[in-house]
Scaffold this motif. Structure first.
Motif, PDB file in Angstrom:
ATOM      1  N   GLU A  13       0.824  -1.201   0.000  1.00 34.52           N
ATOM      2  CA  GLU A  13       0.000   0.000   0.000  1.00 34.52           C
ATOM      3  C   GLU A  13       0.859   1.253   0.000  1.00 34.52           C
ATOM      4  O   GLU A  13       0.576   2.213  -0.715  1.00 34.52           O
ATOM      5  CB  GLU A  13      -0.912   0.000   1.220  1.00 34.52           C
ATOM      6  CG  GLU A  13      -1.990  -1.067   1.138  1.00 34.52           C
ATOM      7  CD  GLU A  13      -3.118  -0.821   2.131  1.00 34.52           C
ATOM      8  OE1 GLU A  13      -2.887  -0.078   3.104  1.00 34.52           O
ATOM      9  OE2 GLU A  13      -4.201  -1.383   1.916  1.00 34.52           O
ATOM     10  N   GLU A  14       1.922   1.226   0.823  1.00 30.98           N
ATOM     11  CA  GLU A  14       2.780   2.401   0.913  1.00 30.98           C
ATOM     12  C   GLU A  14       3.489   2.638  -0.416  1.00 30.98           C
ATOM     13  O   GLU A  14       3.608   3.766  -0.873  1.00 30.98           O
ATOM     14  CB  GLU A  14       3.804   2.232   2.054  1.00 30.98           C
ATOM     15  CG  GLU A  14       3.198   2.367   3.440  1.00 30.98           C
ATOM     16  CD  GLU A  14       2.489   3.706   3.659  1.00 30.98           C
ATOM     17  OE1 GLU A  14       3.045   4.747   3.255  1.00 30.98           O
ATOM     18  OE2 GLU A  14       1.376   3.714   4.216  1.00 30.98           O
ATOM     19  N   SER A  45       2.458   1.767  -3.367  1.00 26.48           N
ATOM     20  CA  SER A  45       1.516   2.244  -4.367  1.00 26.48           C
ATOM     21  C   SER A  45       1.223   3.726  -4.146  1.00 26.48           C
ATOM     22  O   SER A  45       1.033   4.490  -5.083  1.00 26.48           O
ATOM     23  CB  SER A  45       0.249   1.400  -4.322  1.00 26.48           C
ATOM     24  OG  SER A  45      -0.853   2.142  -3.952  1.00 26.48           O
ATOM     25  N   LYS A  46       1.205   4.146  -2.855  1.00 27.07           N
ATOM     26  CA  LYS A  46       0.961   5.546  -2.548  1.00 27.07           C
ATOM     27  C   LYS A  46       2.124   6.409  -3.028  1.00 27.07           C
ATOM     28  O   LYS A  46       1.922   7.463  -3.629  1.00 27.07           O
ATOM     29  CB  LYS A  46       0.799   5.675  -1.034  1.00 27.07           C
ATOM     30  CG  LYS A  46       0.106   6.923  -0.581  1.00 27.07           C
ATOM     31  CD  LYS A  46      -0.437   6.696   0.815  1.00 27.07           C
ATOM     32  CE  LYS A  46      -0.171   7.828   1.752  1.00 27.07           C
ATOM     33  NZ  LYS A  46      -0.519   7.429   3.133  1.00 27.07           N
ATOM     34  N   GLN A  56       2.034   6.790  -6.698  1.00 25.81           N
ATOM     35  CA  GLN A  56       1.043   7.783  -7.102  1.00 25.81           C
ATOM     36  C   GLN A  56       1.591   9.186  -6.940  1.00 25.81           C
ATOM     37  O   GLN A  56       1.434  10.050  -7.808  1.00 25.81           O
ATOM     38  CB  GLN A  56      -0.210   7.638  -6.234  1.00 25.81           C
ATOM     39  CG  GLN A  56      -1.314   6.835  -6.871  1.00 25.81           C
ATOM     40  CD  GLN A  56      -2.636   7.116  -6.157  1.00 25.81           C
ATOM     41  OE1 GLN A  56      -3.272   8.131  -6.381  1.00 25.81           O
ATOM     42  NE2 GLN A  56      -3.018   6.221  -5.281  1.00 25.81           N
ATOM     43  N   ALA A  59       4.067   9.913  -9.506  1.00 21.45           N
ATOM     44  CA  ALA A  59       3.413  10.163 -10.789  1.00 21.45           C
ATOM     45  C   ALA A  59       2.889  11.598 -10.851  1.00 21.45           C
ATOM     46  O   ALA A  59       2.969  12.258 -11.883  1.00 21.45           O
ATOM     47  CB  ALA A  59       2.272   9.178 -11.004  1.00 21.45           C
ATOM     48  N   GLN A  60       2.370  12.069  -9.688  1.00 17.80           N
ATOM     49  CA  GLN A  60       1.840  13.428  -9.671  1.00 17.80           C
ATOM     50  C   GLN A  60       2.959  14.456  -9.857  1.00 17.80           C
ATOM     51  O   GLN A  60       2.786  15.465 -10.524  1.00 17.80           O
ATOM     52  CB  GLN A  60       1.124  13.694  -8.352  1.00 17.80           C
ATOM     53  CG  GLN A  60      -0.301  13.160  -8.352  1.00 17.80           C
ATOM     54  CD  GLN A  60      -0.925  13.217  -6.972  1.00 17.80           C
ATOM     55  OE1 GLN A  60      -0.274  13.630  -6.020  1.00 17.80           O
ATOM     56  NE2 GLN A  60      -2.165  12.812  -6.868  1.00 17.80           N
ATOM     57  N   GLN A  98       2.534  11.366 -15.962  1.00 16.26           N
ATOM     58  CA  GLN A  98       2.520   9.905 -15.906  1.00 16.26           C
ATOM     59  C   GLN A  98       1.331   9.430 -15.068  1.00 16.26           C
ATOM     60  O   GLN A  98       1.130   9.892 -13.961  1.00 16.26           O
ATOM     61  CB  GLN A  98       3.810   9.401 -15.259  1.00 16.26           C
ATOM     62  CG  GLN A  98       5.047   9.718 -16.071  1.00 16.26           C
ATOM     63  CD  GLN A  98       5.160   8.862 -17.311  1.00 16.26           C
ATOM     64  OE1 GLN A  98       4.840   7.683 -17.278  1.00 16.26           O
ATOM     65  NE2 GLN A  98       5.580   9.446 -18.408  1.00 16.26           N
ATOM     66  N   PHE A  99       0.581   8.493 -15.594  1.00 16.99           N
ATOM     67  CA  PHE A  99      -0.556   7.978 -14.848  1.00 16.99           C
ATOM     68  C   PHE A  99      -0.303   6.561 -14.359  1.00 16.99           C
ATOM     69  O   PHE A  99       0.371   5.791 -15.025  1.00 16.99           O
ATOM     70  CB  PHE A  99      -1.813   7.962 -15.721  1.00 16.99           C
ATOM     71  CG  PHE A  99      -2.419   9.311 -15.849  1.00 16.99           C
ATOM     72  CD1 PHE A  99      -3.215   9.813 -14.830  1.00 16.99           C
ATOM     73  CD2 PHE A  99      -2.200  10.067 -16.972  1.00 16.99           C
ATOM     74  CE1 PHE A  99      -3.774  11.063 -14.946  1.00 16.99           C
ATOM     75  CE2 PHE A  99      -2.753  11.323 -17.092  1.00 16.99           C
ATOM     76  CZ  PHE A  99      -3.542  11.829 -16.087  1.00 16.99           C
ATOM     77  N   LEU A 137      -2.173   3.469 -14.262  1.00 19.56           N
ATOM     78  CA  LEU A 137      -3.382   3.056 -14.964  1.00 19.56           C
ATOM     79  C   LEU A 137      -3.950   1.797 -14.331  1.00 19.56           C
ATOM     80  O   LEU A 137      -3.628   0.690 -14.741  1.00 19.56           O
ATOM     81  CB  LEU A 137      -3.048   2.830 -16.444  1.00 19.56           C
ATOM     82  CG  LEU A 137      -4.233   2.779 -17.397  1.00 19.56           C
ATOM     83  CD1 LEU A 137      -5.042   4.058 -17.325  1.00 19.56           C
ATOM     84  CD2 LEU A 137      -3.760   2.541 -18.818  1.00 19.56           C
ATOM     85  N   GLU A 157      -5.858  10.524  -8.591  1.00 21.48           N
ATOM     86  CA  GLU A 157      -5.081  10.901  -9.763  1.00 21.48           C
ATOM     87  C   GLU A 157      -5.857  10.723 -11.082  1.00 21.48           C
ATOM     88  O   GLU A 157      -5.700  11.505 -12.014  1.00 21.48           O
ATOM     89  CB  GLU A 157      -3.828  10.006  -9.745  1.00 21.48           C
ATOM     90  CG  GLU A 157      -2.973  10.001 -10.959  1.00 21.48           C
ATOM     91  CD  GLU A 157      -2.083  11.206 -11.018  1.00 21.48           C
ATOM     92  OE1 GLU A 157      -2.195  12.093 -10.149  1.00 21.48           O
ATOM     93  OE2 GLU A 157      -1.289  11.265 -11.964  1.00 21.48           O
ATOM     94  N   GLY A 193      -2.443   3.684   2.342  1.00 25.02           N
ATOM     95  CA  GLY A 193      -2.738   3.111   1.029  1.00 25.02           C
ATOM     96  C   GLY A 193      -3.005   4.197   0.016  1.00 25.02           C
ATOM     97  O   GLY A 193      -2.558   5.327   0.165  1.00 25.02           O
ATOM     98  N   GLU A 194      -3.738   3.829  -1.027  1.00 28.03           N
ATOM     99  CA  GLU A 194      -3.936   4.741  -2.147  1.00 28.03           C
ATOM    100  C   GLU A 194      -4.836   5.920  -1.783  1.00 28.03           C
ATOM    101  O   GLU A 194      -5.672   5.818  -0.898  1.00 28.03           O
ATOM    102  CB  GLU A 194      -4.566   3.957  -3.308  1.00 28.03           C
ATOM    103  CG  GLU A 194      -3.710   2.813  -3.820  1.00 28.03           C
ATOM    104  CD  GLU A 194      -4.484   1.797  -4.652  1.00 28.03           C
ATOM    105  OE1 GLU A 194      -3.827   1.102  -5.447  1.00 28.03           O
ATOM    106  OE2 GLU A 194      -5.714   1.704  -4.508  1.00 28.03           O
ATOM    107  N   MET A 210      -6.958   1.199 -20.206  1.00 26.47           N
ATOM    108  CA  MET A 210      -6.402   0.085 -19.434  1.00 26.47           C
ATOM    109  C   MET A 210      -6.514  -1.231 -20.189  1.00 26.47           C
ATOM    110  O   MET A 210      -5.635  -2.081 -20.112  1.00 26.47           O
ATOM    111  CB  MET A 210      -7.186  -0.020 -18.126  1.00 26.47           C
ATOM    112  CG  MET A 210      -6.371  -0.376 -16.921  1.00 26.47           C
ATOM    113  SD  MET A 210      -7.409  -0.265 -15.437  1.00 26.47           S
ATOM    114  CE  MET A 210      -7.483  -2.000 -15.007  1.00 26.47           C
TER     115      MET A 210
END
Lengths: 447, 447
Positions: free
Chosen positions: A4-5, A7-8, A11, A14-15, A24-25, A27, B72, B93-94, B112
């Motif tokens: 989870e961390e 993935s955060k 994100q 990416a921002q 960058q997204f 997806l 995002e 997490g996200e 996707m």
């Protein structure tokens, strides 16, 4: 948690990552959720139609409630599971949470509209920040199909109807054999009392008992003694009771049990179990129902009968990781609960300003596992090749983890046999047609 | 905002208020949301069946997506409306947000799964932290019924099909007369350019133009000049264009317009409007479609044709507050948009790592207003009294805000007239049966 961390951070990266001029997204859908493509939607529609047909046959109307509730509405209803509730961000205004089930919103609806009598179904998504196991149909966003009966009726009749409904739906969906475990919160509480569990530990010990479908008794006992501070003797006494399974006869025996019969609560529960089984006999569904003292169910709001349906055929859902861990083979391996419910006579009263109670009993069909199974079945049905070579078919099986192949060529037709190929070992063996089903069952149920 | 803060304090107070030993609940649904009772569900089902029938007739399949997306995924898609997005609390997490529409999740789904060609519909709830006006069918949680066509096709054919679908659905639902306004983002951009709006102000000026259906031009102009810093002359030039309405003829005239024709973009948009109208003629739906230069639509992602359908009959939805505010009577009073959409050729590319575009056009039916209207109709249909007195019926009308009563007694039957009673003033007048419909229409469309 590390996932989870990561993935955060990804994100956030990416921002930020706008240096190369391109945004960058990531997806993907949110963790534990999935899209439904048109093929999956067709399966979903079919399953829903079966279930709704059954609910309507039993005279239910339908309602809908919002996807989020006031946070306060959900507080104090779910015991130790409360930590899995999704909260919305405080953006000014009310504090909100995503619904965790359809039962609490239903109770809120009854109290708000002063309804004391309704038979309703509700099919909608609920949200739990659980550890997803998506290949086995465990998601963070998932459908529940709930049927509930609110109102004052003669004992155990609505309860028996709920079990009848589970029986009808699981039979109609044709998912293989199943069992419906039944117990009663009052029996559990009585059992805790006579085993010497202090009053204020009933709920937390109940949560630990609830883990018996996932953990062996030894580990459950360890949690009771080491984490929850229960005495070794008390735990052992509980251990004896929770190993008991049976039918009406077990309820009768426990009513005579020297220890158990000391608890008024337990006796009330046991008498109701007896009464319930007498109605189930009339409904002709006792073949699938087991009185099981290890069934606890985690939620706080149950007050009487509780039940849970499990599919007993292994192999219908992928259980590879467990099998690889070398878990012992069992006669019937549970692939997890597909329905659950019980009686909750106090919940509506928690919402009524004057505490007026409305007795309720209900059942929730956990449809995601059903989807998983049906999708796998649908996958296997047709191969879109007009003239597929055997070798490419076997390769397809190896790639997609199909364990067994039945080969029926000219020679096999002549001999009245079927060649069974174990994909993993490439071993092949001829089986007579009469023995085929048993052989496949044996091989797929083994670890 | 004060309401929201008060409600938050009340919730906190309720949580704390345990001194008297009793937990106090705020018994309500979250602001801007509602439950559906069984009667409302029946209406909902009927409306959905009509809509789904139409979507399927036009060859669409259905998909579903999760109720929340990575935050995002929604960033940078909605322009100034982004502030209305519901975020979930960061619980580890996200970072997640509730979906704001079904279009962005659809584009994410296409990218996707690398789908370049699909006709799909999706019916689901979306979430906007807007100011709810629930009596007029404006909620914070509301259904959208979306139909979209992705793929490379000949110009304006899928776009015309979307308008045909709106026409079919609104006709079938029988909600009274309607108009479909059409415009094109390229015409708006071209218009802004030739009127002297700086490039970087196109989007924000577009948002202001979008308010023309709720505010008079004078206020819109004030916002452009005072808040957005546009010159008075530029604003006045825009004012001239946005007052224009017509059909194919208007598009032709503007193609000759000295100023407008200087913009390549505007010309491309105008030619497409012409082409669109030629297809609409073939589909025989031009009677309801108006080319309207004031139509802007707030969302950032539109790139070509945009449209919006409005019901033109007043009185079908309660508009009491406006009427009491003394708003000027208009020939046809809009009761708000019931459908909208447009072309968004760039959105899927925003999700593709290599920016590959998939041209898309779609429409969204705003079903909540339709529900409100149908529910009111259903309410009026039957009175559950076997022998209701006239006086009690009139009292019911006064209490529930019904504006007009048609009375048909023995005398009226003999005279071939209907007595029309204005509930508010209690004035009564005889109208010939032939004139009744016109008279009711006249009286309900006036302020």
């Amino acid at each position: 948690q590390i996932d989870e961390e990561v993935s955060k951070l990804l994100q956030l990266k990416a921002q930020l990552g706008g240096d190369d001029g391109k945004h960058q997204f990531v997806l993907k859908t949110a963790k534990g959720t999935r899209d439904y493509n048109p093929k999956q939607m067709a399966i979903r529609e079919k399953v829903f139609n079966t279930i709704i047909g059954c609910f309507k046959r039993h005279g239910a109307e339908t309602i809908d409630t919002p996807v989020f509730e006031l946070k306060e509405t959900l507080t104090g209803k779910y015991g130790e599971d409360s930590k899995l509730i999704y909260d919305l961000k405080d953006q000014g205004g009310e504090l909100l949470s995503l619904r965790y089930d359809l039962t609490v919103p239903f109770a809120r609806y009854l109290a708000m509209n002063k309804i004391t009598n309704i038979k309703r179904y509700h099919i909608a998504k609920v949200y739990r920040r659980d550890n997803p196991a998506m290949t086995r149909g465990r998601y963070r966003e998932f459908y529940q199909c709930d049927f509930d009966i609110a109102g004052q009726y003669d004992a155990m009749i609505p309860d028996a109807e709920c079990l009848k409904i589970v029986h009808e739906i699981l039979s109609e969906l044709d998912l293989g054999d199943f069992r419906i475990k039944v117990n009663d919160r009052r029996i559990l509480d009585g059992m805790f009392a006579v085993c010497g569990v202090p009053d204020d530990k009933f709920r937390t010990i109940c949560s630990t008992v609830d883990k018996l479908d996932k953990m062996p008794w030894e580990e459950v006992k360890k949690e009771m003694v080491n984490e929850k501070g229960l005495s070794e003797e008390a735990a052992d006494q509980i251990g004896e009771y929770v190993s008991m399974q049976g039918g009406m006869d077990l309820a009768e025996r426990l009513l005579q049990d020297q220890k158990m019969s000391q608890s008024k609560q337990a006796c009330a529960g046991l008498s109701d179990i007896k009464l319930l089984f007498s109605y189930l006999q009339l409904f002709q569904v006792t073949d699938k129902v087991v009185f099981d003292l290890s069934l606890a169910r985690g939620l706080d709001y149950y007050t009487g009968i509780i039940y849970e349906a499990v599919l007993t055929q292994a192999g219908v859902a992928p259980v590879t990781t467990e099998a690889q861990n070398g878990a012992a083979a069992e006669e019937s391996v549970s692939v997890g609960s597909v329905a659950g419910g019980g009686r909750y006579d106090g919940l509506v009263g928690m919402f009524d300003p004057k505490g007026r109670k409305v007795p309720c009993v209900g059942v929730s069909i956990g449809i995601e596992r059903v989807f998983s199974i049906m999708e796998q079945k649908a996958e296997a049905e047709v191969m879109y090749k007009k003239n597929p070579k055997l070798l490419s078919q076997l390769q397809h099986c190896e790639e997609s983890g199909i364990p067994l192949v039945a080969i029926l060529g000219e020679q096999e037709l002549k001999d009245g046999v079927v060649k069974l190929r174990v994909v993993a070992t490439r071993e092949e063996v001829d089986i007579s047609r009469a023995d085929l089903i048993d052989e496949v069952r044996r091989r797929t149920s083994a670890a």
